[in-house]
Design an enzyme around this catalytic site. Structure first.
Site, PDB file in Angstrom:
ATOM      1  N   GLU A  92      60.790  -1.330 -28.642  1.00  0.00           N
ATOM      2  CA  GLU A  92      61.690  -1.508 -27.505  1.00  0.00           C
ATOM      3  C   GLU A  92      61.411  -0.504 -26.393  1.00  0.00           C
ATOM      4  OE1 GLU A  92      65.508  -1.328 -29.458  1.00  0.00           O
ATOM      5  OE2 GLU A  92      65.489  -3.484 -29.817  1.00  0.00           O
ATOM      6  N   CYS A 330      69.947   7.247 -26.574  1.00  0.00           N
ATOM      7  CA  CYS A 330      69.164   8.123 -27.427  1.00  0.00           C
ATOM      8  C   CYS A 330      69.420   7.886 -28.928  1.00  0.00           C
ATOM      9  CB  CYS A 330      69.577   9.534 -27.061  1.00  0.00           C
ATOM     10  SG  CYS A 330      68.320  10.699 -27.383  1.00  0.00           S
TER      11      CYS A 330
END
Ligand code: SF4
Length: 339
Positions: A92, A330
């Site tokens: 991704e 994150c």
């Protein structure tokens, strides 16, 4: 005969391919300009090369660029893209627009083998390294490619575990014949594989950020297993002593979890390991997954850390969290996009 993928080659390597066919270095530069600057994805469209070279290229090479399979848009306008490589690896990429600063967060591996306990990518397992071309393609193939100003290597994977491809991708992204993005606008993130960090500091001009999580080794090794092999104190010492070129930035990423690593003793520990250094601290919110009882430190606590670090002479900032609602923040990437 296996055809070479042009995306991921530098001009010297392109010349090695076409030189024996009596073409020149300026033809090689035209090819790299077409791939990296113009984002051309078809050999027949490559500008400023003769028709005979295009015919030869069809026989020996492919462009090696490909589009994402799916995308998902966050309420904050970040976009997460799912890619699948020729050999089936999924990974991704996240595009993060922010006024004049438009950042692409690229993956360096499909999954990761570092096994950090708070990270979804770690739980996804390791599916393979990405080539330099597969890393660069994540910038070239997304629709807003021409608007990209910054690149961060903070997607899936540990960059120092795929160092040669990461270094090569950095060189293509920064090269004049490549994407021509300044090395000051490129940041590579690591949990700290000592030999890789050392090589990276010596062989690249790009910025480096180290994920800390805790200033205390016993605690850190519970979360980040590589601490057992390469204690973070040693890596920070190396970063402190490395002679930095002007404007190159070294930083620590500190994800703050309530009552876990945001106590006063953690703050003191942070100050102690960073004393006398120019390493900057980026404080980040924690994004809990399903069934996770932990939660992020409150904004006031993050401000408290920031303020205390600054008055102790340590440069610190709170980094805005982006894309959490689409699992693009994150530590949340795990090739989970629906196609
Ligand atoms: S935090 Fe980084 S190094 Fe650790 S498992 Fe996740 S992707 Fe890998």
């Amino acid at each position: 005969m296996i055809k070479k993928s042009l995306c991921g080659l530098n001009t010297d390597e392109i010349f090695d391919l076409i030189g024996p066919l009596n073409f020149t270095t300026s033809h090689a530069v035209s090819i790299s300009n077409s791939i990296y600057k113009k984002g051309i994805s078809d050999i027949s469209q490559i500008a400023k090369i003769p028709y005979r070279l295009k015919e030869e290229l069809f026989n020996i090479a492919i462009m090696g660029t490909y589009l994402p399979l799916a995308s998902e848009v966050s309420s904050d306008k970040s976009v997460k893209y799912l890619f699948r490589s020729e050999d089936g690896k999924e990974f991704e990429t996240v595009y993060i627009p922010d006024n004049k600063r438009n950042t692409v967060c690229v993956s360096t591996q499909s999954g990761c083998r570092m096994g950090c306990s708070f990270c979804f990518t770690g739980k996804y397992g390791f599916r393979g390294n990405l080539t330099a071309g597969e890393i660069v393609n994540q910038i070239l193939a997304i629709p807003p490619a021409s608007k990209v100003t910054h690149v961060v290597f903070m997607g899936m994977g540990e960059p120092m575990d795929n160092l040669e491809n990461v270094l090569k991708a950095c060189s293509i992204i920064t090269a004049e014949w490549g994407l021509a993005i300044s090395s000051r606008n490129i940041t590579v993130s690591t949990v700290g594989i000592m030999p890789g960090v050392e090589q990276f500091l010596q062989r690249s001009d790009c910025n480096l950020t180290l994920s800390l999580f805790s200033p205390f080794s016993e605690e850190r090794r519970e979360i980040i297993p590589v601490e057992n092999q390469f204690p973070v104190q040693d890596i920070i010492e190396m970063m402190k002593n490395f002679p930095l070129k002007k404007k190159r930035r070294l930083s620590l990423a500190y994800v703050m979890v309530k009552n876990l690593n945001d106590t006063d003793s953690h703050l003191e520990g942070l100050k102690s390991i960073l004393k006398g250094s120019k390493i900057r601290v980026n404080l980040l919110s924690y994004h809990p997954g399903n069934n996770d009882k932990n939660c992020s430190s409150p904004a006031e606590r993050m401000q408290f850390f920031k303020h205390n670090l600054i008055i102790s002479g340590i440069s610190a900032s709170i980094r805005k969290s982006r894309g959490a609602d689409i699992s693009a923040a994150c530590g949340l990437l795990a090739a989970g996009l629906k196609q």
